[in-house]
Design an enzyme around this catalytic site. Structure first.
Site, PDB file in Angstrom:
ATOM      1  N   TRP A 175     -38.910  25.630  15.234  1.00  0.00           N
ATOM      2  CA  TRP A 175     -39.555  24.419  15.728  1.00  0.00           C
ATOM      3  C   TRP A 175     -40.993  24.632  16.177  1.00  0.00           C
ATOM      4  O   TRP A 175     -41.757  23.677  16.318  1.00  0.00           O
ATOM      5  CB  TRP A 175     -38.766  23.829  16.906  1.00  0.00           C
ATOM      6  CG  TRP A 175     -38.442  24.834  17.980  1.00  0.00           C
ATOM      7  CD1 TRP A 175     -37.266  25.493  18.155  1.00  0.00           C
ATOM      8  CD2 TRP A 175     -39.314  25.293  19.023  1.00  0.00           C
ATOM      9  NE1 TRP A 175     -37.347  26.350  19.226  1.00  0.00           N
ATOM     10  CE2 TRP A 175     -38.592  26.243  19.782  1.00  0.00           C
ATOM     11  CE3 TRP A 175     -40.625  25.003  19.391  1.00  0.00           C
ATOM     12  CZ2 TRP A 175     -39.148  26.908  20.878  1.00  0.00           C
ATOM     13  CZ3 TRP A 175     -41.182  25.663  20.479  1.00  0.00           C
ATOM     14  CH2 TRP A 175     -40.445  26.598  21.210  1.00  0.00           C
ATOM     15  N   LYS A 199     -34.112  24.290   5.392  1.00  0.00           N
ATOM     16  CA  LYS A 199     -33.388  23.774   6.548  1.00  0.00           C
ATOM     17  C   LYS A 199     -34.352  23.839   7.731  1.00  0.00           C
ATOM     18  O   LYS A 199     -34.535  24.875   8.348  1.00  0.00           O
ATOM     19  CB  LYS A 199     -32.132  24.617   6.805  1.00  0.00           C
ATOM     20  CG  LYS A 199     -31.036  23.911   7.630  1.00  0.00           C
ATOM     21  CD  LYS A 199     -31.417  23.666   9.090  1.00  0.00           C
ATOM     22  CE  LYS A 199     -31.477  24.951   9.886  1.00  0.00           C
ATOM     23  NZ  LYS A 199     -31.911  24.666  11.319  1.00  0.00           N
ATOM     24  N   GLY A 253     -36.986  32.981  13.203  1.00  0.00           N
ATOM     25  CA  GLY A 253     -36.289  32.547  14.414  1.00  0.00           C
ATOM     26  C   GLY A 253     -35.937  33.734  15.284  1.00  0.00           C
ATOM     27  O   GLY A 253     -36.542  34.815  15.179  1.00  0.00           O
ATOM     28  N   SER A 254     -34.947  33.556  16.130  1.00  0.00           N
ATOM     29  CA  SER A 254     -34.580  34.594  17.091  1.00  0.00           C
ATOM     30  C   SER A 254     -33.871  35.755  16.413  1.00  0.00           C
ATOM     31  O   SER A 254     -33.242  35.600  15.362  1.00  0.00           O
ATOM     32  CB  SER A 254     -33.683  34.010  18.178  1.00  0.00           C
ATOM     33  OG  SER A 254     -32.394  33.721  17.660  1.00  0.00           O
ATOM     34  N   GLU A 275     -38.149  37.101   9.879  1.00  0.00           N
ATOM     35  CA  GLU A 275     -39.258  37.136  10.834  1.00  0.00           C
ATOM     36  C   GLU A 275     -38.667  36.731  12.166  1.00  0.00           C
ATOM     37  O   GLU A 275     -38.393  35.559  12.412  1.00  0.00           O
ATOM     38  CB  GLU A 275     -40.383  36.193  10.386  1.00  0.00           C
ATOM     39  CG  GLU A 275     -41.719  36.497  11.022  1.00  0.00           C
ATOM     40  CD  GLU A 275     -41.905  35.787  12.343  1.00  0.00           C
ATOM     41  OE1 GLU A 275     -41.671  36.422  13.398  1.00  0.00           O
ATOM     42  OE2 GLU A 275     -42.254  34.607  12.330  1.00  0.00           O
ATOM     43  N   LEU A 276     -38.437  37.740  13.032  1.00  0.00           N
ATOM     44  CA  LEU A 276     -37.619  37.534  14.219  1.00  0.00           C
ATOM     45  C   LEU A 276     -38.451  37.586  15.499  1.00  0.00           C
ATOM     46  O   LEU A 276     -39.645  37.343  15.486  1.00  0.00           O
ATOM     47  CB  LEU A 276     -36.486  38.557  14.218  1.00  0.00           C
ATOM     48  CG  LEU A 276     -35.646  38.592  12.922  1.00  0.00           C
ATOM     49  CD1 LEU A 276     -34.599  39.681  12.981  1.00  0.00           C
ATOM     50  CD2 LEU A 276     -35.010  37.238  12.654  1.00  0.00           C
ATOM     51  N   ARG A 303     -52.344  30.146  22.673  1.00  0.00           N
ATOM     52  CA  ARG A 303     -52.189  29.425  21.401  1.00  0.00           C
ATOM     53  C   ARG A 303     -50.790  28.843  21.364  1.00  0.00           C
ATOM     54  O   ARG A 303     -49.807  29.531  21.586  1.00  0.00           O
ATOM     55  CB  ARG A 303     -52.407  30.401  20.243  1.00  0.00           C
ATOM     56  CG  ARG A 303     -52.226  29.808  18.864  1.00  0.00           C
ATOM     57  CD  ARG A 303     -52.703  30.815  17.816  1.00  0.00           C
ATOM     58  NE  ARG A 303     -52.378  30.391  16.459  1.00  0.00           N
ATOM     59  CZ  ARG A 303     -51.474  30.978  15.690  1.00  0.00           C
ATOM     60  NH1 ARG A 303     -50.792  32.023  16.150  1.00  0.00           N
ATOM     61  NH2 ARG A 303     -51.248  30.547  14.473  1.00  0.00           N
ATOM     62  N   CYS A 309     -44.210  33.568  18.359  1.00  0.00           N
ATOM     63  CA  CYS A 309     -43.610  34.906  18.324  1.00  0.00           C
ATOM     64  C   CYS A 309     -44.665  35.991  18.443  1.00  0.00           C
ATOM     65  O   CYS A 309     -44.357  37.119  18.829  1.00  0.00           O
ATOM     66  CB  CYS A 309     -42.784  35.093  17.060  1.00  0.00           C
ATOM     67  SG  CYS A 309     -43.703  34.747  15.540  1.00  0.00           S
ATOM     68  N   GLU A 406     -38.801  37.986  25.577  1.00  0.00           N
ATOM     69  CA  GLU A 406     -39.860  37.105  25.089  1.00  0.00           C
ATOM     70  C   GLU A 406     -39.843  35.815  25.903  1.00  0.00           C
ATOM     71  O   GLU A 406     -38.836  35.102  25.927  1.00  0.00           O
ATOM     72  CB  GLU A 406     -39.612  36.811  23.610  1.00  0.00           C
ATOM     73  CG  GLU A 406     -40.705  36.063  22.909  1.00  0.00           C
ATOM     74  CD  GLU A 406     -40.427  35.916  21.419  1.00  0.00           C
ATOM     75  OE1 GLU A 406     -41.390  35.791  20.660  1.00  0.00           O
ATOM     76  OE2 GLU A 406     -39.240  35.929  21.020  1.00  0.00           O
TER      77      GLU A 406
END
Length: 502
Positions: A175, A199, A253-254, A275-276, A303, A309, A406
């Site tokens: 998101w 998705k 995402g996570s 890409e975590l 930013r 991330c 994080e």
């Protein structure tokens, strides 16, 4: 609408959303995109889309079922052979039209992002321009999928290597960058000759759906790009990944969700790009240009209001420059205007939802309880919307959860250090390895430190690391594979070796 897109096919959607008070653009379809048709899906259910700045419902989108997901696979499969056989130049031309259309609709797309994501308009517009660049970059890369020719060392045959489309790809986006994460996956997939199913995140589907309509109008053939929104992603994604026709998974995402998806992908041994999560350190040495370091810190931390991330999470500042750095960062962050994303004066927008506020609050409270000093902010204000003020915590202890996790918010945690070796050790003391930042006046030492940092990306005397022409990705539990650059294109191909003699 500009003349270059006005002649393209209009939407045939049933449900649409019109951005209030926005200039240009079009009615955004809010259904599912399957085989070039916007459909309400088999469930008849809808997902509410909230405005984080107010907590109010903007509109609703179709809620896909497993059956809808498999219909999207059918559509992607039906289009796969034709799209793979489409000449690279023709694929490039489609992507170039997508790039131009996104530029023409940049302000309108920024409005959509601000409405459903909460981010400030300057950040939203910056995202749109960044997102559009992936279409341009991969329009250029589509014609450069070169193979190899070599003579076998023993001399018995030639080694011919071709790069072919990997096949149907499931793309899952977060998101926090709803436009850029979609284009960063769709563009290389299309350039490589793959068909795909996107998705998008449940919280921010409107941006992705607007991009989907731009793709349709730019001439992407039926079934090449399909989009399925869902409130129950687990069963839907599992069903898609267990379909033998699907050969690629690309997820942002996570780390926790990434591990679940990797297990699902293992059933059919699906090629996976991940890409975590990140926990980016920001190192400032005594010899750094203080003003440049502060400017870089503001970009790296604020930013997208810290919801990135790559956001700087832990600031390690050498003792000699530490007091001045804390003072100047407090001054800069304290001057930011907090407010609704669509307010043109806002510099720090809302967080995505109430859960995000609760997580930030928990991490800050834990750090303060363990000895951190609040220099700015540190408490949620009253009123509607999901807002957390820009905050600075100094002397944060290493056992604080804020150092280990994080934060995904506008909170800077600052830790002093004496010896550079200690800073490198602290920076590497994490399971994550996405991005890191280093500020020093000595380029040689900066390069030496950069090489020792266990991260996929290092920004040296820069506050921004992302670039469509650069390989984006992490090491350790921050991911697998790379996005962007030529590397991102190869992620959607398989190398085929042909042994031949002549």
């Amino acid at each position: 609408m500009s003349s270059s897109t006005a002649s393209l096919a209009p939407t045939d959607a049933g449900h649409t959303y019109v951005v209030p008070d926005a200039k240009g653009g079009f009615a955004i379809p809010t259904d599912l995109l399957i085989a070039d048709k916007w459909t309400a899906g088999t469930s008849g259910k809808r997902i509410d889309v909230l405005n984080p700045s107010t907590g109010e419902v903007l509109t609703s989108v179709a809620d896909a079922t497993v059956a809808d997901g498999l219909s999207a696979v059918d559509a992607a499969a039906a289009a796969a052979a034709s799209w793979a056989a489409t000449p690279p130049r023709a694929r490039a031309n489609v992507l170039q039209r997508c790039f131009q259309s996104m530029l023409e609709h940049a302000d309108w797309l920024a409005q959509i992002i601000s409405l459903e994501n909460g981010k400030a308009l300057p950040d939203a517009r910056g995202e749109v321009l960044y997102a559009a660049e992936f279409f341009r970059w991969y329009a250029e890369e589509a014609v450069r999928i070169n193979g190899d020719l070599a003579i076998a060392p023993a001399g018995g045959n030639r080694i011919v290597v071709q790069y072919q489309p990997i096949g149907i790809a499931l793309l899952i986006t977060p998101w926090n960058f709803p436009a850029a994460m979609a284009t960063r996956k769709i563009a290389p997939a299309l350039a490589a000759g793959c068909t795909c199913i996107l998705k998008p995140a449940e919280e921010t589907p409107l941006t992705a759906l607007a991009v989907g309509e731009i793709l349709r109008r730019a001439g992407v053939p039926a079934g090449v790009v399909n989009m399925v929104n869902t409130s129950d992603p687990g069963p839907l994604c599992s069903a898609i990944l267990r379909d033998m026709r699907v050969r690629k998974l690309s997820f942002t995402g996570s780390t926790e969700v990434g591990k679940i998806l990797l297990r699902e992908a293992s059933y059919n041994v699906i090629n996976s790009s991940m890409e975590l999560g990140g926990n980016a350190p920001f190192l400032v040495l005594d010899d750094a240009d203080l003003d440049a370091a502060i400017e870089g810190a503001m970009i790296a931390k604020m930013r997208n209001a810290g919801e990135a991330c790559t956001a700087a999470n832990r600031f390690y500042v050498q003792e000699g420059i530490y007091p001045a750095f804390v003072e100047k960062l407090v001054e800069k962050m304290g001057a930011l205007k907090l407010g609704a994303g669509t307010d043109t004066t806002t510099q720090c927008g809302a967080m995505i939802n109430r859960a995000a506020i609760e997580k930030i609050t928990s991490l800050v409270d834990d750090a303060v309880a363990k000895g951190a000093k609040v220099k700015l902010g540190g408490k949620v204000g009253e009123g509607a919307g999901f807002f957390y003020p820009p905050s600075v915590l100094a002397d944060v202890p290493l056992n604080a959860n804020l150092i280990r996790e994080e934060i995904f918010g506008p909170v800077a945690a600052i830790v002093p250090f004496k010896d550079v070796e200690d800073a490198i050790r602290m920076a590497n003391d994490t399971e994550y390895g996405l991005s890191a930042y280093v500020y020093t006046g000595d380029l040689k030492r900066g390069m030496q430190i950069s090489e020792r940092l266990e991260y996929g990306m290092v920004a040296l005397n820069r506050g921004l690391v992302s670039d469509p022409a650069a390989p984006f990705g992490g090491v350790k539990q921050s991911g697998l594979g790379r996005e962007g650059a030529h590397h991102g294109l190869l992620e959607f191909t398989e190398a085929k070796y042909i042994a031949v003699s002549w």
